[in-house]
Design an enzyme around this catalytic site. Structure first.
Site, PDB file in Angstrom:
ATOM      1  N   HIS A   1      17.356 120.712 -45.718  1.00 34.56           N
ATOM      2  CA  HIS A   1      16.802 120.813 -44.357  1.00 34.56           C
ATOM      3  C   HIS A   1      17.913 120.833 -43.317  1.00 34.56           C
ATOM      4  CE1 HIS A   1      13.549 120.792 -41.518  1.00 34.56           C
ATOM      5  NE2 HIS A   1      14.091 119.804 -40.835  1.00 34.56           N
TER       6      HIS A   1
ATOM      7  N   HIS B   1      18.959 122.637 -39.320  1.00 29.67           N
ATOM      8  CA  HIS B   1      18.845 123.531 -38.168  1.00 29.67           C
ATOM      9  C   HIS B   1      20.287 123.764 -37.732  1.00 29.67           C
ATOM     10  CE1 HIS B   1      14.610 122.395 -38.171  1.00 29.67           C
ATOM     11  NE2 HIS B   1      14.975 121.138 -38.132  1.00 29.67           N
TER      12      HIS B   1
ATOM     13  N   ARG C   1      14.354 115.767 -27.974  1.00 29.17           N
ATOM     14  CA  ARG C   1      13.877 117.136 -28.121  1.00 29.17           C
ATOM     15  C   ARG C   1      14.040 117.924 -26.816  1.00 29.17           C
ATOM     16  NH1 ARG C   1       7.797 119.067 -29.771  1.00 29.17           N
ATOM     17  NH2 ARG C   1       7.482 118.553 -27.596  1.00 29.17           N
TER      18      ARG C   1
ATOM     19  N   TYR D   1      13.853 128.467 -36.771  1.00 26.45           N
ATOM     20  CA  TYR D   1      12.736 128.681 -35.830  1.00 26.45           C
ATOM     21  C   TYR D   1      13.133 129.366 -34.534  1.00 26.45           C
ATOM     22  CZ  TYR D   1      14.263 124.134 -33.799  1.00 26.45           C
ATOM     23  OH  TYR D   1      14.978 123.106 -33.247  1.00 26.45           O
TER      24      TYR D   1
ATOM     25  N   ARG E   1       1.520 120.172 -35.766  1.00 27.10           N
ATOM     26  CA  ARG E   1       1.445 120.287 -34.308  1.00 27.10           C
ATOM     27  C   ARG E   1       1.484 121.758 -33.883  1.00 27.10           C
ATOM     28  NH1 ARG E   1       6.303 118.512 -32.661  1.00 27.10           N
ATOM     29  NH2 ARG E   1       7.000 117.560 -34.584  1.00 27.10           N
TER      30      ARG E   1
ATOM     31  N   HIS F   1       7.593 120.201 -41.558  1.00 29.83           N
ATOM     32  CA  HIS F   1       7.859 118.869 -41.005  1.00 29.83           C
ATOM     33  C   HIS F   1       6.548 118.073 -41.073  1.00 29.83           C
ATOM     34  CE1 HIS F   1      11.029 120.839 -38.185  1.00 29.83           C
ATOM     35  NE2 HIS F   1      11.709 120.040 -38.995  1.00 29.83           N
TER      36      HIS F   1
ATOM     37  N   GLU G   1       6.997 112.633 -39.272  1.00 23.80           N
ATOM     38  CA  GLU G   1       8.317 112.136 -38.886  1.00 23.80           C
ATOM     39  C   GLU G   1       8.186 110.995 -37.880  1.00 23.80           C
ATOM     40  OE1 GLU G   1      10.811 115.135 -37.116  1.00 23.80           O
ATOM     41  OE2 GLU G   1      12.545 113.805 -36.979  1.00 23.80           O
TER      42      GLU G   1
ATOM     43  N   HIS H   1      10.852 114.918 -44.028  1.00 18.28           N
ATOM     44  CA  HIS H   1      10.749 113.555 -43.472  1.00 18.28           C
ATOM     45  C   HIS H   1       9.700 112.745 -44.240  1.00 18.28           C
ATOM     46  CE1 HIS H   1      13.397 114.952 -40.396  1.00 18.28           C
ATOM     47  NE2 HIS H   1      12.504 115.780 -39.901  1.00 18.28           N
TER      48      HIS H   1
ATOM     49  N   ASP I   1      19.429 118.100 -41.468  1.00 18.41           N
ATOM     50  CA  ASP I   1      18.520 118.261 -40.332  1.00 18.41           C
ATOM     51  C   ASP I   1      19.233 118.602 -39.010  1.00 18.41           C
ATOM     52  OD1 ASP I   1      16.286 118.287 -38.760  1.00 18.41           O
ATOM     53  OD2 ASP I   1      15.746 116.199 -39.025  1.00 18.41           O
TER      54      ASP I   1
HETATM   55 ZN   LIG Z   1      13.865 119.460 -38.831  1.00 21.31          ZN
END
Ligand SMILES: [Zn+2]
Length: 450
Positions: free
Chosen positions: A55, A57, A81, A120, A207, A230, A233, A267, A318
């Site tokens: 995992h 990003h 975030r 993403y 979500r 995900h 988490e 997660h 991550d």
């Molecule tokens: Zn992630």
């Protein structure tokens, strides 16, 4: 055939002595144990199979250390975030490639030989598709190629801002697809991939995806491709899922989505006893990212209960706040010690070395979650990591404590040489193209941050 000889090597049955490995076409073509080195063999002391990092990003490497200042009393995942959304706002495909290449070079230097990129960031800064919908996937492929790491690309489907199909926020405009657009994105991504890459799909989270959308995109994994999501988490996510559906997120997936060994639940931090039993029995892997989960204040994964239920796991870096394969395994064990006030928890009588037990589980779980073979075995990719036997952290080490030394007491420089797909990518602890990759990374960050 290129021949390597090791004083000791971690084979599927554990440590073996005097191991000769022949590599050809990027794969391991032969393995002998109890073998005398031949002239022409390249000799090393200690060999491990490369681990899969399930995992990542990649672009988030560029914001490492930028959100460690207290902004408000309730700083948490959600305020982090916001920082992340601001950082990614202006990234060009070239920026993504430069930052991700740095992350991937660091992964190789730490002993990871394949990365699962949970990708993403698809659209341009205005939220429009690039002419090639897989333009940024191409940047990820270029970064993996520059660093020489194996790639399992996981294009992310992202359509909503919260449970129940809530509209996305402006900060999410670079992530968004509809179902048809996502199908085109997956196909366009496939066209960028080199032969030894794997392709899966990643519904971002419950979500971001409605049940109807989830059902519509799952066939794009093609029957055998990995499916990553995900899940659980954050406590707030569990509460919101309960309010929306009456079920916790992992339970919802188990009830509605036929979760099996193709799945990696990233997660899976907040699980109740029923979810632990159900998810472990499904054969899915938990994609644990203990360093990022600690950094973001996510919570502690129920590792001992997961092991007792026979659950599979792998690790990931991550947010790439700190890239270190050994540190992820160490943080997993330490989180359990802190929670239970005991020691040596992620092991048992049959396999008492915590380091060996964690390493073997993460190797198998990583291969499963990334849809590839792993391990020092005939036919597997020649992904080989050596430890420096002369490193002070290994002084006097024997086979019984070798992996505990690396994972719990290792320091930078302990990983010495790394071959990925039979090609040497790290020598003397440094990536062979590390200077050029870092030069480009520095120029990119200076442009972005000043
Ligand atoms: Zn992630």
């Amino acid at each position: 055939m290129e021949m390597l000889w090791f004083d000791m090597a971690w084979l599927p049955g554990g440590w073996a002595r005097q191991v000769r490995i022949g590599m050809t076409g990027g794969r391991i073509a032969q393995i002998e144990t109890g073998a005398t080195p031949q002239s022409g063999d390249e000799r090393h002391a200690i060999a491990l199979p490369g681990l899969g990092n399930v995992h990542s990003h990649g672009f988030q490497r560029g914001m490492a250390g930028l959100s460690e200042r207290r902004g408000r009393p309730d700083d948490d995942f959600w305020s982090w975030r916001e920082v992340m959304y601001r950082f990614l706002d202006r990234l060009t495909p070239e920026d993504i490639a430069a930052i991700s290449a740095q992350a991937y070079a660091e992964m190789l230097e730490s002993g990871y030989t394949r990365v699962g990129e949970f990708h993403y960031l698809h659209n341009d800064p205005n939220g429009r598709r690039y002419a090639d919908p897989a333009e940024t996937a191409g940047a990820i492929v270029a970064a993996a190629g520059a660093a020489g790491i194996g790639l399992t690309l996981l294009p992310v489907f992202y359509a909503h801002g919260d449970f129940g199909g809530a509209p996305p926020s402006p900060g999410q405009r670079r992530f968004l697809s509809d179902i048809d657009g996502f199908a085109r994105l997956v196909e366009a991504s496939r066209a960028h991939l080199p032969a030894d890459a794997a392709l899966g799909i990643a519904p971002h989270s419950l979500r971001a995806v409605t049940p109807e959308e989830l059902a519509a995109i799952l066939p794009l994994a093609g029957g055998t491709g990995p499916i990553h999501i995900h899940a659980a988490e954050q406590r707030r996510e569990v509460d919101a899922c309960l309010a929306w559906s009456g079920a916790r997120p992992v339970q919802w997936l188990l009830d509605q989505a036929q979760v099996d060994a193709r799945w990696c639940l990233v997660h899976a931090t907040h699980l109740d006893a029923r979810e632990i039993a159900g998810l472990a029995a499904s054969g899915a892997a938990a994609g644990l990212c203990p360093v990022t989960e600690a950094n973001l204040g996510d919570g502690i994964f129920p590792g001992t209960a997961w092991r007792a239920a026979g659950g599979r796991f792998a690790t990931g870096t991550d947010s790439n706040i700190a890239i270190d394969a050994a540190a992820e395994l160490r943080a997993l064990e330490y989180s359990q010690r802190l929670a239970h006030r005991r020691r040596a928890l992620m092991a048992d009588e049959a396999s008492p070395s915590v380091g060996e037990t964690l390493f073997a589980a993460a190797l198998a779980g990583g291969a499963q979650a990334l849809g590839v073979e792993a391990g020092l075995t005939r036919g597997a990719p020649a992904d080989i990591v050596t430890l420096d036997a002369a490193h002070p952290a290994l002084a006097g080490a024997d086979a019984a404590t070798m992996l505990d030394r690396w994972i719990f007491a290792g320091r930078p420089g302990i990983v010495d040489t790394v071959w990925r797909g039979g090609r040497r990518r790290v020598a003397g602890g440094r990536h062979v193209d590390g200077e050029a990759i870092a030069l480009r990374y520095r120029a990119t960050l200076e442009k972005l941050l000043t």
